[in-house]
Structure formats: structure tokens, C-alpha cells
Design an enzyme around this catalytic site. Sequence first.
Site, PDB file in Angstrom:
ATOM      1  N   ASN A 255      12.625  10.039  -5.986  1.00 48.41           N
ATOM      2  CA  ASN A 255      13.529   9.194  -5.200  1.00 48.41           C
ATOM      3  C   ASN A 255      14.425  10.070  -4.328  1.00 48.41           C
ATOM      4  O   ASN A 255      14.849  11.165  -4.725  1.00 48.41           O
ATOM      5  CB  ASN A 255      14.334   8.227  -6.076  1.00 48.41           C
ATOM      6  CG  ASN A 255      15.129   8.896  -7.199  1.00 48.41           C
ATOM      7  OD1 ASN A 255      14.744   9.929  -7.714  1.00 48.41           O
ATOM      8  ND2 ASN A 255      16.250   8.294  -7.562  1.00 48.41           N
ATOM      9  N   VAL A 256      14.668   9.583  -3.127  1.00 48.51           N
ATOM     10  CA  VAL A 256      15.488  10.302  -2.149  1.00 48.51           C
ATOM     11  C   VAL A 256      16.550   9.324  -1.653  1.00 48.51           C
ATOM     12  O   VAL A 256      16.235   8.356  -0.942  1.00 48.51           O
ATOM     13  CB  VAL A 256      14.629  10.824  -0.973  1.00 48.51           C
ATOM     14  CG1 VAL A 256      15.507  11.611   0.006  1.00 48.51           C
ATOM     15  CG2 VAL A 256      13.492  11.709  -1.477  1.00 48.51           C
ATOM     16  N   GLU A 257      17.789   9.566  -2.062  1.00 50.52           N
ATOM     17  CA  GLU A 257      18.878   8.648  -1.711  1.00 50.52           C
ATOM     18  C   GLU A 257      19.578   9.092  -0.429  1.00 50.52           C
ATOM     19  O   GLU A 257      19.399  10.228   0.038  1.00 50.52           O
ATOM     20  CB  GLU A 257      19.868   8.570  -2.881  1.00 50.52           C
ATOM     21  CG  GLU A 257      19.207   8.008  -4.142  1.00 50.52           C
ATOM     22  CD  GLU A 257      20.155   7.859  -5.313  1.00 50.52           C
ATOM     23  OE1 GLU A 257      21.301   8.371  -5.258  1.00 50.52           O
ATOM     24  OE2 GLU A 257      19.733   7.222  -6.311  1.00 50.52           O
TER      25      GLU A 257
ATOM     26  N   CYS B 117      12.443   4.852  -3.195  1.00 51.10           N
ATOM     27  CA  CYS B 117      12.031   5.084  -4.583  1.00 51.10           C
ATOM     28  C   CYS B 117      10.933   6.146  -4.660  1.00 51.10           C
ATOM     29  O   CYS B 117      10.154   6.345  -3.710  1.00 51.10           O
ATOM     30  CB  CYS B 117      11.474   3.797  -5.186  1.00 51.10           C
ATOM     31  SG  CYS B 117      12.676   2.490  -5.388  1.00 51.10           S
TER      32      CYS B 117
ATOM     33  N   GLU C 281       8.140   6.065  -6.338  1.00 51.76           N
ATOM     34  CA  GLU C 281       6.773   5.540  -6.259  1.00 51.76           C
ATOM     35  C   GLU C 281       6.318   5.439  -4.807  1.00 51.76           C
ATOM     36  O   GLU C 281       5.177   5.782  -4.469  1.00 51.76           O
ATOM     37  CB  GLU C 281       6.693   4.150  -6.889  1.00 51.76           C
ATOM     38  CG  GLU C 281       7.034   4.100  -8.372  1.00 51.76           C
ATOM     39  CD  GLU C 281       8.493   3.794  -8.636  1.00 51.76           C
ATOM     40  OE1 GLU C 281       9.368   4.375  -7.944  1.00 51.76           O
ATOM     41  OE2 GLU C 281       8.775   2.990  -9.535  1.00 51.76           O
TER      42      GLU C 281
ATOM     43  N   CYS D 226      10.410  -0.950  -9.568  1.00 49.19           N
ATOM     44  CA  CYS D 226      11.094  -2.080  -8.925  1.00 49.19           C
ATOM     45  C   CYS D 226      10.083  -2.977  -8.213  1.00 49.19           C
ATOM     46  O   CYS D 226       8.924  -2.603  -7.983  1.00 49.19           O
ATOM     47  CB  CYS D 226      12.164  -1.581  -7.953  1.00 49.19           C
ATOM     48  SG  CYS D 226      11.521  -1.079  -6.353  1.00 49.19           S
TER      49      CYS D 226
ATOM     50  N   CYS E 115       8.421  -1.639  -4.959  1.00 51.79           N
ATOM     51  CA  CYS E 115       7.361  -0.650  -5.208  1.00 51.79           C
ATOM     52  C   CYS E 115       6.099  -1.323  -5.739  1.00 51.79           C
ATOM     53  O   CYS E 115       4.985  -0.894  -5.419  1.00 51.79           O
ATOM     54  CB  CYS E 115       7.860   0.419  -6.165  1.00 51.79           C
ATOM     55  SG  CYS E 115       9.041   1.530  -5.375  1.00 51.79           S
TER      56      CYS E 115
HETATM   57  N1  THU Z   1      14.307   3.985  -8.258  1.00 49.05           N
HETATM   58  C1  THU Z   1      13.055   4.505  -8.121  1.00 49.05           C
HETATM   59  O1  THU Z   1      12.858   5.617  -7.650  1.00 49.05           O
HETATM   60  N2  THU Z   1      12.014   3.732  -8.512  1.00 49.05           N
HETATM   61  C2  THU Z   1      12.127   2.486  -9.041  1.00 49.05           C
HETATM   62  O2  THU Z   1      11.115   1.828  -9.280  1.00 49.05           O
HETATM   63  C3  THU Z   1      13.442   1.940  -9.336  1.00 49.05           C
HETATM   64  C4  THU Z   1      14.590   2.675  -8.796  1.00 49.05           C
HETATM   65  C5  THU Z   1      15.449   4.783  -7.801  1.00 49.05           C
HETATM   66  C6  THU Z   1      16.144   4.228  -6.598  1.00 49.05           C
HETATM   67  C7  THU Z   1      17.515   4.832  -6.718  1.00 49.05           C
HETATM   68  O3  THU Z   1      17.499   6.115  -6.116  1.00 49.05           O
HETATM   69  C8  THU Z   1      17.719   5.001  -8.216  1.00 49.05           C
HETATM   70  O4  THU Z   1      16.429   4.873  -8.800  1.00 49.05           O
HETATM   71  C9  THU Z   1      18.648   3.974  -8.837  1.00 49.05           C
HETATM   72  O5  THU Z   1      18.279   2.693  -8.489  1.00 49.05           O
END
Ligand code: THU
Length: 129
Positions: A36-38, A47, A49, A85, A88
Site C-alpha cells: 500500500n502507498v498512502e 491498496c 492488492e 477491501c 480490490c
Molecule cells: N489497505 C490495503 O492495502 N488493502 C486492503 O485490502 C485494505 C486496506 C490499506 C489501505 C490503507 O493504506 C491502509 O490499508 C489502511 O486502510
Amino acid sequence: MPAARRAALKAHAPYSHFRVGAAVRCSNGEIVEGCNVENASYGLSICAERVALFSAVARGLQPKELAVSCLDAPSVGPDGLRMPCGACRQVMLELMPGEATVHIDGVGSRRLAELLPDAFSLVADDDRQ
Ligand code: THU
């Protein structure tokens, strides 16, 4: 699963502190990782995935199977903390067959169609690649 766990270590998650890794096995056997890259503009975050799946597509590969690992999920807690999620799941179904297996660290393995029943689609099931 080891590749997904390893990928989670590369996460850029300074806001949620919730590191996630994913690994996609492709039809040629290659494994493509994602994390994940915020972003400070939260809605731009992506996300793990989807990073893994989009990277595989950009490399000309065909995703067949996916593993996801939520490194910072507490060892005791609801499964929901580890599940992919909804967004994804929709992207997975765009790029992998419904019979594809999704391995969820700490939870188990599921068929993709089981994770997203009655999915939105613009094409008939038979016509999906
Ligand atoms: N996140 C994912 O990478 N994959 C998911 O299926 C659910 C959430 C990440 C998004 C965000 O950076 C962090 O988890 C918290 O929601």
C-alpha cells in the site's frame, strides 16, 4: 505468502501505520509484489492488492492467484482486519477468473467469486478473459 509478507515491509503507510503486502502469481509463474502507498491527500492512497495487480498487467503478465498480508493487524482480532477491501475485490475480478484463489494471511484461502458474489460486470461471465 512469503512474498506478500516481504512486500508489506515496503509499504508507505505514514498515516494509517497499517502495512499491507500483496503478491500475484501470474500465468508464466512470475510473482509480482505490491504494497500500500498512502498520500497526504488520503483519497489518493492505493491498496497493496491493486499495486500488485496493476504492476503485473503493466509487465504484460496475466494474474492467476493472489496473496495478501496485513503486517500490522493484531494477531487476535476480527478477520475483517485482514480481508481485502471491496474495491480490490472488484479489481481482482476484472483481472482474474472467479475460480482464482485468494490467500489471506491469518484467515485462509477463498475463491475470488466467493469474496465478491453478484459482482458488477459489463460482460457476460462466459465472455470474460
Ligand atoms: N489497505 C490495503 O492495502 N488493502 C486492503 O485490502 C485494505 C486496506 C490499506 C489501505 C490503507 O493504506 C491502509 O490499508 C489502511 O486502510
